[in-house]
Write a protein that holds these residues in place. Structure first.
Motif, PDB file in Angstrom:
ATOM      1  N   SER A  73      -8.814 -12.688   6.680  1.00  0.00           N
ATOM      2  CA  SER A  73      -8.493 -11.219   5.945  1.00  0.00           C
ATOM      3  C   SER A  73      -9.182 -11.223   4.725  1.00  0.00           C
ATOM      4  CB  SER A  73      -7.236 -11.276   5.521  1.00  0.00           C
ATOM      5  OG  SER A  73      -6.182 -11.527   6.750  1.00  0.00           O
ATOM      6  N   TRP A  82     -12.648 -10.312   5.533  1.00  0.00           N
ATOM      7  CA  TRP A  82     -12.776  -8.798   6.432  1.00  0.00           C
ATOM      8  C   TRP A  82     -12.625  -7.720   5.104  1.00  0.00           C
ATOM      9  CZ3 TRP A  82      -8.998  -4.710   6.225  1.00  0.00           C
ATOM     10  CH2 TRP A  82      -9.404  -3.686   7.035  1.00  0.00           C
ATOM     11  N   ALA A  83     -11.940  -7.891   3.976  1.00  0.00           N
ATOM     12  CA  ALA A  83     -11.771  -7.209   3.008  1.00  0.00           C
ATOM     13  C   ALA A  83     -13.180  -7.074   2.198  1.00  0.00           C
ATOM     14  CB  ALA A  83     -10.688  -7.299   2.057  1.00  0.00           C
ATOM     15  N   THR A 133      -8.191  -1.019   3.337  1.00  0.00           N
ATOM     16  CA  THR A 133      -7.542  -2.199   3.686  1.00  0.00           C
ATOM     17  C   THR A 133      -6.238  -1.816   3.898  1.00  0.00           C
ATOM     18  OG1 THR A 133      -7.769  -3.216   1.621  1.00  0.00           O
ATOM     19  CG2 THR A 133      -9.402  -3.653   2.932  1.00  0.00           C
ATOM     20  N   GLU A 153      -3.679  -2.066   7.035  1.00  0.00           N
ATOM     21  CA  GLU A 153      -2.624  -2.929   6.912  1.00  0.00           C
ATOM     22  C   GLU A 153      -1.090  -2.070   7.319  1.00  0.00           C
ATOM     23  OE1 GLU A 153      -0.643  -6.502   7.045  1.00  0.00           O
ATOM     24  OE2 GLU A 153      -2.860  -6.180   7.054  1.00  0.00           O
ATOM     25  N   ASN A 190      -1.236 -10.202   3.362  1.00  0.00           N
ATOM     26  CA  ASN A 190      -2.692  -9.722   3.733  1.00  0.00           C
ATOM     27  C   ASN A 190      -3.331  -8.961   2.480  1.00  0.00           C
ATOM     28  OD1 ASN A 190      -3.167 -10.825   6.058  1.00  0.00           O
ATOM     29  ND2 ASN A 190      -2.193  -9.410   7.349  1.00  0.00           N
ATOM     30  N   TYR A 211      -6.609  -9.249   0.722  1.00  0.00           N
ATOM     31  CA  TYR A 211      -7.689  -8.253   0.708  1.00  0.00           C
ATOM     32  C   TYR A 211      -8.242  -7.877  -0.735  1.00  0.00           C
ATOM     33  CZ  TYR A 211      -5.972  -7.031   5.534  1.00  0.00           C
ATOM     34  OH  TYR A 211      -5.458  -6.990   6.683  1.00  0.00           O
TER      35      TYR A 211
END
Length: 148
Positions: free
Chosen positions: A52, A55-56, A83, A87, A118, A122
């Motif tokens: 996660s 990804w961010a 993000t 989510e 998450n 992020y």
């Protein structure tokens, strides 16, 4: 004078290319973590939230590729909005969206299960992206005149 980056097209293109290269490196790291994290003995926490976080970071860098004239703070704010939207989209369930989430691409891009944790991952990932971007600028690889 608040300009974070020069307006010269060549410098902006160079900035975008470097950020795109960094994005590809982050994608490789994220996929490696997701695919090989458990076989390497990493904990579920590291695999889940590390993915996660990365990804961010990728979202931050890709926003920077598309909008190279913006300051890091502006890029971070946009990345956090993206993000968070992704989510919270996990709370929306339609047959076609749930079917997409069951694919590998859907799981990697949208995820499957909503978690407030998450959002923390992020935020850390975006901060990591800002740090990487500053580090690259300090090394003189990018044409910023002043870091915001």
């Amino acid at each position: 004078m608040r300009a974070a980056q020069p307006d010269r097209p060549v410098a902006l293109l160079r900035t975008s290319l470097i950020r795109a290269t960094l994005s590809l490196a982050v994608i490789v790291c994220g996929l490696t973590l997701r695919w090989y994290g458990f076989p390497l003995g990493l904990s579920a926490f590291v695999v889940k939230y590390g993915g996660s976080l990365l990804w961010a970071t990728m979202v931050f860098l890709l926003v920077g590729v598309l909008l190279p004239r913006l300051s890091r703070s502006q890029l971070a704010a946009i990345a956090m909005m993206i993000t968070a939207a992704v989510e919270f989209s996990r709370l929306v369930h339609t047959p076609w969206l749930d079917a997409f989430r069951l694919t590998t691409a859907g799981a990697l891009l949208l995820g499957r299960i909503f978690s407030l944790w998450n959002l923390v991952a992020y935020a850390v990932g975006i901060a990591f992206g800002v740090w990487i971007d500053r580090l690259v600028a300090m090394c003189g690889l990018v044409g910023w005149t002043k870091a915001p």
